[in-house]
Design an enzyme around this catalytic site. Structure first.
Site, short mmCIF file in Angstrom:
data_model
loop_
_atom_site.label_atom_id
_atom_site.label_comp_id
_atom_site.label_asym_id
_atom_site.label_seq_id
_atom_site.Cartn_x
_atom_site.Cartn_y
_atom_site.Cartn_z
N CYS A 181 0.81 -1.23 0.00
CA CYS A 181 0.00 0.00 0.00
C CYS A 181 0.84 1.27 0.00
O CYS A 181 0.45 2.28 -0.56
CB CYS A 181 -0.93 0.02 1.20
SG CYS A 181 -2.25 -1.18 1.07
N CYS A 354 13.80 10.41 -5.92
CA CYS A 354 12.45 9.84 -5.96
C CYS A 354 11.93 9.83 -4.53
O CYS A 354 12.41 10.60 -3.70
CB CYS A 354 12.46 8.44 -6.58
SG CYS A 354 13.38 7.25 -5.60
#
Lengths: 401, 101
Positions: A181, A354
């Site tokens: 998730c 990132c």
């Protein structure tokens, strides 16, 4: 008459309610699925609930883990869930376990739930195999669900002669194919629906009506608002744990079996050598000294929209990998500008960032292949730990998502 | 010669991400001397639909571990797996198991 509305149902009736009140259920994981599951089981009058979770409540959990509130941040999820359940129904015996399930403790724990109903939701692959094997070895049904992005899946394993998880998935998936998730995202209501679905199946099993999901995979597509039920293969005679000649007769080392860690935390890649990487502190001093460089953010646009550093150029990793021409052109333009600015230096520095520092390493590898051929020569490094390290160590006001 | 076979392909549970995020594909497999089976379909998908990283979809001549294949709403294990002969208007689903919650 607390339960009168459900007692009126011929499907449940007084006997079903009595059965429920004598049932113990162990819930593995008090998150997006475990919260609604615990809530509905407690409300329905389950006898005993074991609530297991090794993790603490974080702000980013609250959109789906609805038993926890803002004031519970930092608290053990098992305790926070137990408190919420007790407020809801004080007659339910509620036992929190703030620990990680392991090969050492799983059987002992699961066997303490003698009414033979283990209902679980499990994030990661090693824990799935661990719980499956523990349920097979102690003859308990496993009501298992998962949810990711806009989809959910549910199956009851090891139930009335049906297949176990290993019958379906004898070989674990390669670790790099597994998304959790915190990587893939999930709409809170999707695990909510799946957790409620688990509660329904547990109540049916516990009350004596029985579940019809024993050899079924129920798939929920939230985008199309569609449920589908798929007939699965029967129990496999050659299954390593529930077959006729099982090779797994006690719990084993599941992390090495699956080649991945038994937490849902993100994996850390190490693709680059040390001189190809800089720390967030290094990058801060580059910014402070205003050294000319290009900061390339390789996250998907949806994440860049949440937060980004000023002056960064966003080209998602997938576009680099696919060599999307408009993006490569844009990148080349920025490199040319940088070269003019630097007058003379023929390998301008590019720093790649990132979220956590995994994709940035992949992007460095892609860019190194392109450097000197598809684009001008560059010196390219990744920023270790990504924006989350930046938020933790440099700028606490930067959003952590 | 076996006639062309029109089938409906679906990808889900994240497997669609290997196909540009497109979940549903109506495809027609061309006419060939042998009837189409699942093994040949996997090769055809790799050549014609798969955009990138085939190792995330296939392993050897089958699908990679963690992907469940359904033929007409049933586990392909019940249908003969790789040897199943495709019929016109079949519905084939490739679903990646989810690991979240």
């Amino acid at each position: 008459m607390r339960y009168s509305r459900q007692l009126l149902l011929p499907d449940l009736s007084v006997q079903g309610q009595l059965n429920l009140s004598k049932t113990s259920v162990l819930i593995i994981g008090c998150g997006g699925l475990g919260c609604p599951l615990a809530q509905y089981l407690a409300a329905a009058g389950i006898g005993r609930l074991g609530l297991l979770d090794y993790d603490e409540v974080e702000l980013s959990n609250l959109h789906r883990q609805v038993l926890h509130g803002e004031e519970n941040q930092g608290q053990a999820k098992a305790l926070s869930a137990a408190n919420a359940v007790r407020r809801l129904n004080s007659t339910v015996e509620c036992i929190p376990y703030h620990l990680q399930l392991s090969s050492e403790n799983a059987l002992q724990l699961i066997q303490q739930y003698p009414a033979a109903k283990s209902s679980t939701y499990i994030y990661n692959v090693p824990t799935r195999y661990l719980v499956n094997d523990a349920c097979v070895l102690s003859s308990k049904p496993l009501v298992s669900a998962s949810a990711l992005r806009m989809e959910g899946q549910l199956t009851v394993y090891n139930y009335r002669g049906g297949p176990c998880y290993r019958c379906l998935y004898p070989v674990p998936p390669p670790p790099e194919t597994v998304t959790n998730c915190s990587d893939g995202g999930v709409l809170g209501v999707v695990p909510g629906i799946m957790g409620c679905f688990q509660a329904l199946e547990v109540i049916k099993i516990a009350s004596g009506q029985g579940s019809s999901c024993g050899q079924q995979l129920v798939m929920f597509d939230a985008q199309d608002a569609r449920f589908r039920s798929i007939k699965l293969r029967p129990k496999q005679t050659g299954c390593a744990v529930c077959g006729e000649n099982p090779s797994v007769t006690k719990l084993v080392d599941y992390e090495s079996f699956c080649g991945s860690a038994a937490t849902d935390k993100c994996r850390k890649l190490n693709l680059l050598s040390r001189d190809q990487r800089i720390t967030v502190q290094d990058y801060q001093s580059i910014m402070d000294k205003a050294e000319p460089h290009l900061l390339l953010d390789v996250r998907p646009l949806v994440e860049v929209d949440i937060c980004h550093l000023p002056f960064s150029l966003n080209i998602p990793l997938s576009s680099l990998e696919e060599r999307k021409s408009e993006h490569i052109q844009l990148f080349q333009e920025r490199i040319s500008q940088l070269k003019q600015q630097m007058a003379g230096d023929c390998r301008p520095p590019v720093y790649v960032i990132c979220k956590l520092g995994n994709d940035s390493q992949k992007a460095v590898q892609v860019l190194e292949k392109m450097s000197g051929s598809e684009v001008d020569s560059i010196t390219v490094k990744d920023i270790c730990g990504g924006l989350m390290a930046w938020a933790k160590r440099i700028d606490p006001t930067f959003p952590q998502y | 010669m076996a006639a062309p076979v029109a089938i409906h392909l679906e990808f889900g549970g994240g497997a669609e991400l290997l196909f540009n995020g497109v979940k549903e594909h109506h495809v027609t497999l061309p006419s060939q001397s042998e009837p189409w089976d699942m093994k040949q379909l996997l090769v055809w998908i790799q050549r014609n639909l798969l955009k990138e990283r085939p190792e995330l979809f296939v392993q050897g001549d089958s699908v990679r571990p963690g992907i469940l294949v359904l033929i007409n709403d049933a586990d392909w294990e019940l249908m003969g797996e790789l040897d199943y002969q495709l019929q016109d208007q079949d519905n084939v689903v490739f679903i990646s198991t989810l690991h979240g919650g």
